[in-house]
Design an enzyme around this catalytic site. Structure first.
Site, short mmCIF file in Angstrom:
data_model
loop_
_atom_site.label_atom_id
_atom_site.label_comp_id
_atom_site.label_asym_id
_atom_site.label_seq_id
_atom_site.Cartn_x
_atom_site.Cartn_y
_atom_site.Cartn_z
N CYS A 2 0.85 -1.21 0.00
CA CYS A 2 0.00 0.00 0.00
C CYS A 2 0.88 1.25 0.00
O CYS A 2 2.05 1.21 0.32
CB CYS A 2 -0.86 -0.01 1.25
SG CYS A 2 -1.68 -1.58 1.53
N ARG A 27 2.78 0.75 -7.45
CA ARG A 27 2.95 -0.39 -6.53
C ARG A 27 1.72 -1.27 -6.50
O ARG A 27 1.73 -2.33 -5.88
CB ARG A 27 3.26 0.13 -5.14
CG ARG A 27 4.54 0.96 -5.09
CD ARG A 27 4.45 2.06 -4.10
NE ARG A 27 4.27 1.53 -2.77
CZ ARG A 27 5.13 1.74 -1.78
NH1 ARG A 27 6.21 2.45 -2.02
NH2 ARG A 27 4.92 1.30 -0.59
N TRP A 76 -3.90 -2.08 -0.86
CA TRP A 76 -3.87 -3.37 -1.57
C TRP A 76 -4.45 -4.34 -0.58
O TRP A 76 -3.84 -4.65 0.44
CB TRP A 76 -2.41 -3.70 -1.93
CG TRP A 76 -2.23 -4.90 -2.76
CD1 TRP A 76 -2.69 -5.11 -4.03
CD2 TRP A 76 -1.51 -6.09 -2.40
NE1 TRP A 76 -2.29 -6.34 -4.48
CE2 TRP A 76 -1.58 -6.96 -3.52
CE3 TRP A 76 -0.81 -6.51 -1.29
CZ2 TRP A 76 -0.98 -8.22 -3.52
CZ3 TRP A 76 -0.21 -7.76 -1.29
CH2 TRP A 76 -0.31 -8.61 -2.40
N ASN A 102 -0.16 0.30 6.67
CA ASN A 102 0.40 -0.78 5.83
C ASN A 102 0.78 -1.90 6.77
O ASN A 102 1.36 -1.65 7.82
CB ASN A 102 1.68 -0.31 5.12
CG ASN A 102 1.36 0.48 3.88
OD1 ASN A 102 0.21 0.62 3.50
ND2 ASN A 102 2.38 1.03 3.25
N GLY A 103 0.50 -3.15 6.37
CA GLY A 103 0.92 -4.28 7.21
C GLY A 103 -0.30 -5.05 7.70
O GLY A 103 -1.41 -4.86 7.21
N GLU A 485 12.03 -17.30 -15.44
CA GLU A 485 11.78 -15.85 -15.43
C GLU A 485 10.92 -15.43 -16.60
O GLU A 485 10.00 -14.62 -16.46
CB GLU A 485 13.10 -15.09 -15.40
CG GLU A 485 13.01 -13.58 -15.48
CD GLU A 485 12.20 -12.94 -14.36
OE1 GLU A 485 11.88 -13.64 -13.36
OE2 GLU A 485 11.83 -11.77 -14.49
N LYS A 489 7.26 -13.57 -16.25
CA LYS A 489 6.93 -12.30 -16.92
C LYS A 489 5.60 -12.43 -17.65
O LYS A 489 4.72 -11.58 -17.53
CB LYS A 489 8.03 -11.92 -17.92
CG LYS A 489 9.32 -11.47 -17.30
CD LYS A 489 9.28 -10.11 -16.62
CE LYS A 489 8.90 -10.00 -15.22
NZ LYS A 489 9.55 -10.56 -14.11
N GLU A 492 2.51 -12.85 -15.15
CA GLU A 492 2.11 -11.77 -14.25
C GLU A 492 1.58 -10.54 -14.98
O GLU A 492 0.88 -9.73 -14.39
CB GLU A 492 3.23 -11.39 -13.29
CG GLU A 492 4.45 -10.76 -13.90
CD GLU A 492 5.47 -10.39 -12.83
OE1 GLU A 492 5.09 -10.05 -11.70
OE2 GLU A 492 6.65 -10.42 -13.14
N HIS A 508 9.35 -35.79 -18.41
CA HIS A 508 8.86 -36.40 -17.15
C HIS A 508 7.49 -35.83 -16.78
O HIS A 508 7.21 -35.61 -15.61
CB HIS A 508 9.88 -36.14 -16.03
CG HIS A 508 11.22 -36.71 -16.33
ND1 HIS A 508 11.50 -38.06 -16.21
CD2 HIS A 508 12.34 -36.13 -16.79
CE1 HIS A 508 12.76 -38.28 -16.57
NE2 HIS A 508 13.30 -37.12 -16.93
N LYS A 607 4.06 -4.05 -6.18
CA LYS A 607 5.46 -3.96 -6.54
C LYS A 607 6.35 -4.56 -5.45
O LYS A 607 7.34 -5.18 -5.73
CB LYS A 607 5.86 -2.51 -6.77
CG LYS A 607 7.32 -2.33 -7.20
CD LYS A 607 7.64 -3.11 -8.45
CE LYS A 607 9.12 -3.06 -8.82
NZ LYS A 607 9.43 -4.01 -9.92
C1 AGP Z 1 8.68 -9.94 -10.38
O1 AGP Z 1 8.31 -9.50 -11.68
C2 AGP Z 1 7.54 -9.81 -9.40
N1 AGP Z 1 7.04 -8.48 -9.39
C3 AGP Z 1 7.86 -10.38 -8.04
O2 AGP Z 1 8.06 -11.76 -8.22
C4 AGP Z 1 9.11 -9.82 -7.32
O3 AGP Z 1 10.28 -10.23 -8.00
C5 AGP Z 1 9.14 -10.40 -5.90
O4 AGP Z 1 7.99 -9.95 -5.23
C6 AGP Z 1 10.41 -10.01 -5.11
O5 AGP Z 1 10.47 -8.62 -4.98
P1 AGP Z 1 11.83 -7.97 -4.39
O6 AGP Z 1 12.92 -8.28 -5.38
O7 AGP Z 1 11.54 -6.50 -4.28
O8 AGP Z 1 12.10 -8.61 -3.07
#
Ligand code: AGP
Length: 612
Positions: A2, A27, A76, A102-103, A485, A489, A492, A508, A607
């Site tokens: 948030c 974010r 969020w 936040n939290g 990776e 991408k 997400e 497998h 984010k």
């Molecule tokens: C990656 O595209 C994602 N947004 C997510 O997996 C991110 O890498 C993960 O939350 C870790 O974030 P950080 O590197 O800020 O710890």
């Protein structure tokens, strides 16, 4: 994560709050709200959906929000669905407290029960409302607001980054942190609190970072910091180096595309001042004091989440090949709870772009609790993980705004390569080998730049497959983590289901998925596993799978095997991830655009995940 912002000063509060929240939109959030103090009473507005909904309401408030003190929040959702009732700020029952948070307050049920016994009733499903009423319950006439906040937080389990205002004391903001970042902005006749420095930069570059267990009282002319047990704290006020220009889109349609295209520059920045061409070596000031314990560690663990975990896997291959120290890579969320076996000759690397990911921060603290040296690889300067690690290396990639990580990934891999070179040269790597690596590293930015000429082909491939329901990404060796990776991408930002796998593992199980509707992306660069990858491609083609190959320039053979080929320049095998990930980032981006997805703020994502 948030967004939190609070301001007290001499400016009109609405534009300060709205623009500050806008700086943090990247974010991810699902509702937004604002509370101000006007004519000694609280004025509140909150809306589900995008910030513009809130802005329309408060700008037509007929002066109701005319003030110069207030707090704002983008939420969020953790507890409670994203709706107007559950959005922040939350006002306490007797309207003495407005709170943004936040939290997660983990013992909020017990708090609600205790407050219900004191006559409190609850309008929402949120833990935050419980905290607002708890602060109010402590806020008796004989104590200032900060004391009520302090006493309330003493009985909270969980994490928080909060800002609180009250019409009873209309000239102060109280803020506190435990587990969720809080940054203080020091102005002239004004002071600001936010969860992200980007929200402060419009007003000041002079900041200080609260640590866990600290709270601060902001007035127009002063900032006082204390610990939760009421001891005074002196903080160094730092100057933020990046500017708002770097946060803007710079002419690109999306932050994500800007950040993909920035990678030749950000990889250059990750290496700036750190390569020693004449000695075939690297220099990392942040590790200098710990080099011996690092180079002769008996075991290295790397822990992270998401994309950073994929970078960690490449780090494992690099360290084991060139430094010859056993490496284990663990998801931070697993590491923190499974009581890992650590000894004082182990070393832990913690990789986190934001430096605030809750699971990764907890894993760092678990490692430190067991007396293990910890090294942070972070992008955000002054972030919690960066500050709590024993030592570390910054990425210098600049703010990564797109939720889907791109430039941070390649900068993480670059930094891991520099650490490998540094340690390997302390052990068994020769100067000539080191020099070869340094020279190739220096050539990489130009090689990445050349890949961008393939964007038209990548767009064509995106057009062919953007309606697919599933993708499979396959790679071997250093390109197995790249397959993971690339799949992440796509998942997400386009919401297409995609899986990354070691190419040999396909037989497998996943091979059962192959048919004419399954696009399969192979990373098939000319390296030690090329022949084996070709066999895997044949296995897919035999089952009518559609093959998209990332291949080495000059490889004509691959054209007879794959339906589509995207070429990358040749490089040293262990450096191929820095090239092969580029087309995969772009493919995901263009597919997501064709699917009409919100590329910079994908649904359900944040984010930085500062909650468990
Ligand atoms: C990656 O595209 C994602 N947004 C997510 O997996 C991110 O890498 C993960 O939350 C870790 O974030 P950080 O590197 O800020 O710890």
């Amino acid at each position: 994560m948030c967004g939190i912002i609070g301001y007290i000063g001499n400016k009109k509060i609405v534009p300060v709050i709205i623009n500050g929240l806008r700086r943090m939109e990247y974010r991810g959030y699902d509702s937004a709200g604002i509370a101000v103090i006007a004519n000694d009473e609280l004025r509140l507005s909150k809306k589900p959906g995008k910030l513009v909904e809130l802005e329309n309401v408060v700008n037509n408030g007929n002066g109701a929000f005319d003030s110069s003190i207030g707090i704002g929040h983008t939420r969020w959702a953790t507890h409670g669905v994203p709706n107007e009732t559950n959005a922040h700020p939350h006002i306490s029952q007797n309207k003495k407290i407005a709170l943004i948070h936040n939290g997660i307050v983990e013992n909020y049920i017990a708090i609600r029960q205790e407050l219900a016994g004191k006559g409190y009733q609850f309008k929402t499903e949120t833990d935050t409302e419980a905290l607002a009423n708890l602060i109010e319950a402590y806020y008796t006439d004989d104590k200032p607001l900060e004391e009520a906040v302090r006493l309330a937080l003493m009985s909270v389990d969980g994490t928080y980054g909060i800002a609180v205002i009250s019409p009873t004391e209309p000239d102060k903001i109280v803020t506190a942190r435990h587990g969720s970042p809080i940054v203080l902005g020091y102005g002239d006749g004004e002071n600001i609190v936010a969860s992200d420095a980007a929200a402060i930069l419009d007003h000041t570059k002079h900041v200080a970072y609260l640590d866990d267990g600290e709270l601060a009282i902001l007035t127009r002319d002063n900032v006082v910091i204390k610990t939760i047990d009421n001891k005074d704290v002196k903080k160094e006020v730092e100057e933020i180096v990046y500017d708002l220009e770097r946060i803007s889109k710079g002419g690109y349609d999306h932050f994500m595309l800007k950040e993909i295209m920035q990678q030749p520059q950000t990889i250059t920045d990750a290496m700036r001042g750190r390569l020693l061409p004449d000695e075939g070596d690297a220099r990392l000031g942040g590790l200098a004091a710990e080099l011996q314990s690092l180079a002769y560690a008996r075991r290295i663990l790397i822990t992270a989440c998401g994309t950073s975990w994929h970078a960690a896997l490449i780090g494992e291959y690099l360290f084991e090949e060139f430094v010859r120290i056993p490496v284990e890579v663990e998801y931070a969320s697993e590491f923190r709870y499974r009581d890992p076996v650590l000894s004082n000759d182990s070393t832990v690397f913690v990789i986190s772009q934001s430096g605030e990911t809750a699971d990764t921060l907890a894993a760092l603290r678990e490692a430190k609790r067991k007396g293990v040296k910890s090294f942070g690889i972070c992008n955000v300067v002054g972030s919690t993980i960066a500050r709590e690690s024993d030592a570390g290396v910054y990425l210098h990639a600049g703010p990564e705004i797109g939720v889907a990580s791109t430039k941070a990934f390649t900068s993480q891999v670059t930094v891991l390569t520099l650490i490998t070179l540094l340690l390997a040269r302390m052990r068994s790597m020769s100067a000539s080998k080191g020099t070869e690596i340094v020279k190739e590293l220096q050539a990489l930015p130009g090689k990445i730049e050349s890949i961008f000429s393939s964007i038209p082909e990548i767009k064509d491939i995106a057009k062919k497959y953007y309606e697919a329901s599933n993708f499979l990404y396959l790679g071997r060796g250093y390109n197995f983590p790249v397959a993971l990776e690339g799949a992440l991408k796509l998942k997400e930002i386009s919401y297409i289901h995609a899986e990354g796998y070691p190419a040999a593992e396909m037989k497998h199980g996943p091979i059962a998925l192959i048919d004419e509707n399954m696009p399969v992306v192979f990373i098939a660069t000319k390296d030690s596993s090329y022949e084996k990858i070709i066999s895997n491609i044949e296995e897919v083609r035999a089952r009518k799978g559609r093959v998209i190959a990332i291949a080495t320039e000059g490889d004509q053979e691959i054209k007879n095997r794959a339906d589509h080929v995207i070429y990358v320049p040749p490089t040293l095998e262990f450096l191929t991830p820095l090239l092969t990930i580029i087309p995969l980032q772009l493919l995901a981006y263009y597919i997501a655009i064709l699917r009409g997805c919100d590329v910079d703020q994908p649904r359900n994502l944040a984010k930085s995940v500062t909650v468990e």
